[in-house]
Motif scaffolding. Structure first.
Motif, PDB file in Angstrom:
ATOM      1  N   ILE A  76       7.494   5.679-180.035  1.00  0.00           N
ATOM      2  CA  ILE A  76       6.625   6.569-179.264  1.00  0.00           C
ATOM      3  C   ILE A  76       6.423   5.961-177.883  1.00  0.00           C
ATOM      4  O   ILE A  76       6.675   4.759-177.672  1.00  0.00           O
ATOM      5  N   ALA A  77       5.966   6.771-176.924  1.00  0.00           N
ATOM      6  CA  ALA A  77       5.799   6.300-175.553  1.00  0.00           C
ATOM      7  C   ALA A  77       4.620   5.343-175.433  1.00  0.00           C
ATOM      8  O   ALA A  77       3.490   5.670-175.823  1.00  0.00           O
ATOM      9  N   VAL A  78       4.880   4.160-174.871  1.00  0.00           N
ATOM     10  CA  VAL A  78       3.858   3.159-174.564  1.00  0.00           C
ATOM     11  C   VAL A  78       4.232   2.517-173.232  1.00  0.00           C
ATOM     12  O   VAL A  78       5.377   2.610-172.792  1.00  0.00           O
ATOM     13  N   PRO A  79       3.306   1.825-172.562  1.00  0.00           N
ATOM     14  CA  PRO A  79       3.690   1.093-171.349  1.00  0.00           C
ATOM     15  C   PRO A  79       4.642  -0.052-171.688  1.00  0.00           C
ATOM     16  O   PRO A  79       4.594  -0.622-172.777  1.00  0.00           O
ATOM     17  N   GLU A  80       5.491  -0.394-170.730  1.00  0.00           N
ATOM     18  CA  GLU A  80       6.372  -1.549-170.891  1.00  0.00           C
ATOM     19  C   GLU A  80       5.571  -2.836-170.738  1.00  0.00           C
ATOM     20  O   GLU A  80       4.734  -2.945-169.837  1.00  0.00           O
ATOM     21  N   VAL A  81       5.814  -3.796-171.612  1.00  0.00           N
ATOM     22  CA  VAL A  81       5.194  -5.114-171.476  1.00  0.00           C
ATOM     23  C   VAL A  81       6.000  -5.903-170.449  1.00  0.00           C
ATOM     24  O   VAL A  81       7.153  -6.253-170.687  1.00  0.00           O
ATOM     25  N   ILE A  82       5.397  -6.195-169.289  1.00  0.00           N
ATOM     26  CA  ILE A  82       6.062  -6.920-168.216  1.00  0.00           C
ATOM     27  C   ILE A  82       5.897  -8.423-168.401  1.00  0.00           C
ATOM     28  O   ILE A  82       6.832  -9.205-168.224  1.00  0.00           O
ATOM     29  N   GLU A  83       4.683  -8.840-168.766  1.00  0.00           N
ATOM     30  CA  GLU A  83       4.392 -10.269-168.934  1.00  0.00           C
ATOM     31  C   GLU A  83       3.235 -10.406-169.914  1.00  0.00           C
ATOM     32  O   GLU A  83       2.304  -9.591-169.914  1.00  0.00           O
ATOM     33  N   VAL A  84       3.292 -11.419-170.748  1.00  0.00           N
ATOM     34  CA  VAL A  84       2.180 -11.705-171.648  1.00  0.00           C
ATOM     35  C   VAL A  84       1.998 -13.212-171.729  1.00  0.00           C
ATOM     36  O   VAL A  84       2.973 -13.971-171.799  1.00  0.00           O
ATOM     37  N   GLY A  85       0.764 -13.653-171.658  1.00  0.00           N
ATOM     38  CA  GLY A  85       0.419 -15.060-171.801  1.00  0.00           C
ATOM     39  C   GLY A  85      -0.913 -15.175-172.501  1.00  0.00           C
ATOM     40  O   GLY A  85      -1.541 -14.175-172.865  1.00  0.00           O
ATOM     41  N   SER A  86      -1.378 -16.387-172.691  1.00  0.00           N
ATOM     42  CA  SER A  86      -2.643 -16.572-173.404  1.00  0.00           C
ATOM     43  C   SER A  86      -3.831 -16.027-172.627  1.00  0.00           C
ATOM     44  O   SER A  86      -4.883 -15.739-173.211  1.00  0.00           O
ATOM     45  N   ASP A  87      -3.690 -15.864-171.295  1.00  0.00           N
ATOM     46  CA  ASP A  87      -4.805 -15.413-170.476  1.00  0.00           C
ATOM     47  C   ASP A  87      -4.518 -14.128-169.714  1.00  0.00           C
ATOM     48  O   ASP A  87      -5.302 -13.727-168.858  1.00  0.00           O
ATOM     49  N   ARG A  88      -3.392 -13.451-170.009  1.00  0.00           N
ATOM     50  CA  ARG A  88      -3.090 -12.219-169.280  1.00  0.00           C
ATOM     51  C   ARG A  88      -2.096 -11.346-170.031  1.00  0.00           C
ATOM     52  O   ARG A  88      -1.298 -11.827-170.840  1.00  0.00           O
ATOM     53  N   LEU A  89      -2.186 -10.066-169.710  1.00  0.00           N
ATOM     54  CA  LEU A  89      -1.203  -9.090-170.176  1.00  0.00           C
ATOM     55  C   LEU A  89      -0.909  -8.164-169.007  1.00  0.00           C
ATOM     56  O   LEU A  89      -1.835  -7.594-168.409  1.00  0.00           O
ATOM     57  N   VAL A  90       0.353  -8.035-168.653  1.00  0.00           N
ATOM     58  CA  VAL A  90       0.763  -7.189-167.534  1.00  0.00           C
ATOM     59  C   VAL A  90       1.670  -6.092-168.071  1.00  0.00           C
ATOM     60  O   VAL A  90       2.677  -6.366-168.732  1.00  0.00           O
ATOM     61  N   TRP A 129       1.422 -10.323-187.040  1.00  0.00           N
ATOM     62  CA  TRP A 129       0.726 -10.943-185.904  1.00  0.00           C
ATOM     63  C   TRP A 129      -0.783 -10.843-186.142  1.00  0.00           C
ATOM     64  O   TRP A 129      -1.250  -9.977-186.890  1.00  0.00           O
ATOM     65  N   PRO A 130      -1.577 -11.713-185.519  1.00  0.00           N
ATOM     66  CA  PRO A 130      -3.030 -11.640-185.678  1.00  0.00           C
ATOM     67  C   PRO A 130      -3.549 -10.305-185.156  1.00  0.00           C
ATOM     68  O   PRO A 130      -3.092  -9.810-184.121  1.00  0.00           O
ATOM     69  N   GLY A 131      -4.467  -9.721-185.882  1.00  0.00           N
ATOM     70  CA  GLY A 131      -5.009  -8.432-185.491  1.00  0.00           C
ATOM     71  C   GLY A 131      -6.276  -8.554-184.673  1.00  0.00           C
ATOM     72  O   GLY A 131      -7.059  -9.492-184.836  1.00  0.00           O
ATOM     73  N   SER A 162      -1.182 -10.315-179.330  1.00  0.00           N
ATOM     74  CA  SER A 162      -1.300  -9.317-180.392  1.00  0.00           C
ATOM     75  C   SER A 162      -1.081  -7.914-179.841  1.00  0.00           C
ATOM     76  O   SER A 162      -0.346  -7.102-180.421  1.00  0.00           O
ATOM     77  N   GLU A 163      -1.716  -7.628-178.714  1.00  0.00           N
ATOM     78  CA  GLU A 163      -1.560  -6.303-178.118  1.00  0.00           C
ATOM     79  C   GLU A 163      -0.114  -6.061-177.694  1.00  0.00           C
ATOM     80  O   GLU A 163       0.432  -4.972-177.902  1.00  0.00           O
ATOM     81  N   ALA A 164       0.510  -7.083-177.098  1.00  0.00           N
ATOM     82  CA  ALA A 164       1.904  -6.941-176.673  1.00  0.00           C
ATOM     83  C   ALA A 164       2.815  -6.685-177.864  1.00  0.00           C
ATOM     84  O   ALA A 164       3.716  -5.830-177.799  1.00  0.00           O
ATOM     85  N   ALA A 165       2.611  -7.415-178.958  1.00  0.00           N
ATOM     86  CA  ALA A 165       3.428  -7.207-180.155  1.00  0.00           C
ATOM     87  C   ALA A 165       3.254  -5.801-180.682  1.00  0.00           C
ATOM     88  O   ALA A 165       4.225  -5.136-181.069  1.00  0.00           O
ATOM     89  N   GLY A 166       2.018  -5.323-180.699  1.00  0.00           N
ATOM     90  CA  GLY A 166       1.762  -3.973-181.175  1.00  0.00           C
ATOM     91  C   GLY A 166       2.407  -2.920-180.290  1.00  0.00           C
ATOM     92  O   GLY A 166       2.983  -1.936-180.781  1.00  0.00           O
ATOM     93  N   LEU A 167       2.324  -3.097-178.967  1.00  0.00           N
ATOM     94  CA  LEU A 167       2.938  -2.136-178.055  1.00  0.00           C
ATOM     95  C   LEU A 167       4.452  -2.091-178.242  1.00  0.00           C
ATOM     96  O   LEU A 167       5.056  -1.006-178.263  1.00  0.00           O
ATOM     97  N   ARG A 168       5.072  -3.253-178.352  1.00  0.00           N
ATOM     98  CA  ARG A 168       6.526  -3.276-178.522  1.00  0.00           C
ATOM     99  C   ARG A 168       6.938  -2.600-179.830  1.00  0.00           C
ATOM    100  O   ARG A 168       7.957  -1.897-179.885  1.00  0.00           O
TER     101      ARG A 168
END
Length: 261
Positions: free
Chosen positions: A51-65, A101-103, A39-45
């Motif tokens: 607007i400026a946000v960090p790049e999503v490098i990797e996203v999984g069910s147990d991590r966000l990079v 996406w789920p909020g 959800s966070e990755a979808a929102g960032l993208r």
């Protein structure tokens, strides 16, 4: 990826700084398997289209990079740029109120199902679900419910859905390279005054400069300052749920101000 620094924890997630094999620095958030990272990755993208946000490098069910954000002290010029960028973000719009996406806000699920209009969406998808979780005294619940009944009257002129961050307190605004970089979104199609009210709730350096530049780019509707408490009811309810009764007085003050509009 090699972790270099343990940055502690937040909302049950482990926060780390790391380095990729190619030398890039990253920020990693890890924890139990959950939809929250996707959800966070979808929102960032989505926000990153405007607007400026960090790049999503990797996203999984147990991590966000994410790409690492090198922070610096804020300044007046950066605040003014942020105000203009925020107005452009909001103006870039959304297909409707809600998101596909789920909020989540922090670790709490947030219903992003489409709503028929902003006052009903705000009442049914944001305020009432958290009111049921807040364990407030019955008299407080009744007062909040009275305020909810007035949302349609006090929400101001109808506006098209804006593309909003959704949790825009000062801790989610990082200053880097002369710009504001937004992190930890609860992004969805919402009302642009929600982001402005969140900036006001806990303060932001040079907020007057941010709001002045925002108004120059895209003035909010007349009376928006009087509606700030309306948009603060939801985040204050979230804080009551997460942190307990220390936020009750602030919540009920906002509710009473809405009832007085």
């Amino acid at each position: 990826m090699r972790f270099t620094d343990d940055l502690g924890s937040s909302h049950g997630w482990r926060l780390r700084r790391g380095v990729l094999d190619d030398g890039r620095e990253v920020f990693a958030k890890t924890g139990a398997a959950s939809e929250v990272f996707a959800s966070e990755a979808a929102g960032l993208r989505w926000l990153g289209e405007a607007i400026a946000v960090p790049e999503v490098i990797e996203v999984g069910s147990d991590r966000l990079v994410l790409s690492w954000v090198r922070q610096e002290p804020p300044g007046q010029a950066a605040a003014e740029r942020f105000g203009r960028s925020l107005a452009r973000l909001h103006r870039s719009g959304a297909p409707g109120f809600g998101a596909p996406w789920p909020g989540f806000i922090a670790e709490l699920p947030m219903d992003n199902a489409p709503g028929p209009g902003w006052p009903a969406f705000y009442a049914e998808r944001r305020v009432l679900p958290f009111l049921r979780m807040a364990r407030l005294p019955a008299s407080d619940v009744a007062l909040v419910e009275r305020a909810v009944e007035r949302f349609g009257e006090v929400a101001g002129p109808a506006e098209a859905p804006a593309r909003i961050h959704g949790d825009l307190w000062s801790g989610n605004v990082l200053w880097s390279g002369g710009d504001a970089v937004l992190v930890d979104p609860a992004a969805h199609g919402g009302h642009r005054e929600t982001d402005l009210a969140m900036l006001d709730l806990f303060g932001l350096p040079y907020l007057d400069r941010v709001l002045g530049a925002y108004r120059e780019e895209w003035p909010p509707a007349e009376g928006w300052r009087e509606r700030v408490p309306l948009h603060q009811i939801h985040p204050l309810l979230v804080h009551v749920v997460l942190f307990g009764g220390s936020y009750r007085d602030a919540l009920m003050s906002a509710v009473r101000r809405v009832l007085a509009l």
